[in-house]
Write a protein that holds these residues in place. Structure first.
Motif, mmCIF file in Angstrom:
data_model
loop_
_atom_site.group_PDB
_atom_site.id
_atom_site.type_symbol
_atom_site.label_atom_id
_atom_site.label_comp_id
_atom_site.label_asym_id
_atom_site.label_seq_id
_atom_site.Cartn_x
_atom_site.Cartn_y
_atom_site.Cartn_z
ATOM 1 N N ALA A 84 0.812 -1.219 0.000
ATOM 2 C CA ALA A 84 0.000 0.000 0.000
ATOM 3 C C ALA A 84 0.844 1.266 0.000
ATOM 4 C CB ALA A 84 -0.938 0.005 1.205
ATOM 5 N N THR A 85 2.054 1.187 0.576
ATOM 6 C CA THR A 85 2.860 2.401 0.733
ATOM 7 C C THR A 85 4.136 2.405 -0.102
ATOM 8 O OG1 THR A 85 3.978 1.469 2.672
ATOM 9 C CG2 THR A 85 2.006 2.786 3.082
ATOM 10 N N LEU A 86 4.443 1.288 -0.754
ATOM 11 C CA LEU A 86 5.594 1.183 -1.654
ATOM 12 C C LEU A 86 6.921 1.545 -0.977
ATOM 13 C CD1 LEU A 86 4.016 2.739 -4.887
ATOM 14 C CD2 LEU A 86 4.192 0.311 -4.285
ATOM 15 N N VAL A 87 7.140 0.992 0.215
ATOM 16 C CA VAL A 87 8.430 1.172 0.887
ATOM 17 C C VAL A 87 9.050 -0.197 1.117
ATOM 18 C CG1 VAL A 87 7.757 3.341 1.998
ATOM 19 C CG2 VAL A 87 7.442 1.183 3.224
ATOM 20 N N THR A 88 10.312 -0.203 1.562
ATOM 21 C CA THR A 88 11.000 -1.473 1.805
ATOM 22 C C THR A 88 10.552 -2.083 3.131
ATOM 23 O OG1 THR A 88 12.830 -0.460 2.996
ATOM 24 C CG2 THR A 88 13.038 -0.618 0.582
ATOM 25 N N SER A 89 10.863 -3.344 3.291
ATOM 26 C CA SER A 89 10.505 -4.063 4.510
ATOM 27 C C SER A 89 11.136 -3.430 5.752
ATOM 28 C CB SER A 89 10.954 -5.524 4.381
ATOM 29 O OG SER A 89 10.707 -6.221 5.569
ATOM 30 N N GLY A 90 12.415 -3.083 5.669
ATOM 31 C CA GLY A 90 13.095 -2.454 6.805
ATOM 32 C C GLY A 90 12.485 -1.111 7.156
ATOM 33 N N THR A 91 12.122 -0.340 6.133
ATOM 34 C CA THR A 91 11.482 0.950 6.365
ATOM 35 C C THR A 91 10.137 0.754 7.042
ATOM 36 O OG1 THR A 91 12.619 1.973 4.503
ATOM 37 C CG2 THR A 91 10.581 3.022 5.232
ATOM 38 N N MET A 92 9.367 -0.236 6.574
ATOM 39 C CA MET A 92 8.045 -0.467 7.162
ATOM 40 C C MET A 92 8.167 -0.912 8.614
ATOM 41 S SD MET A 92 4.854 -0.213 7.084
ATOM 42 C CE MET A 92 4.670 0.283 5.390
ATOM 43 N N THR A 93 9.123 -1.769 8.912
ATOM 44 C CA THR A 93 9.315 -2.197 10.301
ATOM 45 C C THR A 93 9.595 -0.997 11.189
ATOM 46 O OG1 THR A 93 10.123 -4.366 9.611
ATOM 47 C CG2 THR A 93 10.751 -3.622 11.828
#
Length: 174
Positions: A84-93
């Motif tokens: 939904a937000t088109l960011v990386t996994s590390g960024t989302m965490t």
């Protein structure tokens, strides 16, 4: 449909200068895309102001609205939030950690996947995102006030035509 052009804007001056300096180039794309770019900057300023008045940042708004749009019980997996937000996994965490520390979301184990978690919007998160969203819409209506409803619909349709190829390629990449 004809549109009157009551005043000259900065893009008109920019295009005229380029036509003077580089008559060998077709600068007509600037007439549309420079205006879209300039409008984007104005919109981003309004978005930041709307969010700041509710003590959230743009990235927080993106995550919180993804959860809010999910409907009851306002929760998604981190993977769904990534899409939904088109960011990386590390960024989302990192974002989920910060939102949880602020009391705007909670995490709970995913009952269908013992290794997974679900991120849920808290009542405080819902209150904050609803208020920020209402403020954003008010500001966006003000930005569009110079256009009649049918003009807004026509502009939306034209912009959709330009955006669909990008959205389609983004979806294929993910």
């Amino acid at each position: 449909m004809t549109f009157s052009r009551p005043v000259e804007d900065e893009v008109d001056r920019l295009v005229a200068a380029w036509k003077q300096e580089r008559p060998d180039l077709d600068v007509t794309p600037l007439e549309v895309l420079s205006r879209v770019s300039r409008l984007s900057r104005h919109l981003e300023r309004e978005r930041r102001a709307a969010f700041a008045s509710h003590d959230i940042e743009s990235w927080e708004f993106d995550v919180l609205t993804a959860l809010r749009r999910a409907g009851e019980p306002y929760e998604l997996s981190p993977g769904a939030l990534l899409r939904a937000t088109l960011v990386t996994s590390g960024t989302m965490t990192n974002r989920i950690d910060r939102l949880a520390a602020a009391g705007l979301v909670t995490r709970r184990p995913d009952p269908e996947d013992r290794r997974g978690v679900l991120v849920r919007l808290t009542p405080a998160g819902m209150h904050r995102v609803d208020a920020a969203f209402a403020d954003l819409l008010r500001r966006e209506r003000e930005l569009l006030a110079g256009l009649e409803q049918h003009e807004q619909q026509a502009l939306a349709a034209l912009l959709r035509t330009l955006l669909v190829p990008f959205d389609t390629s983004d979806a294929a990449a993910h």
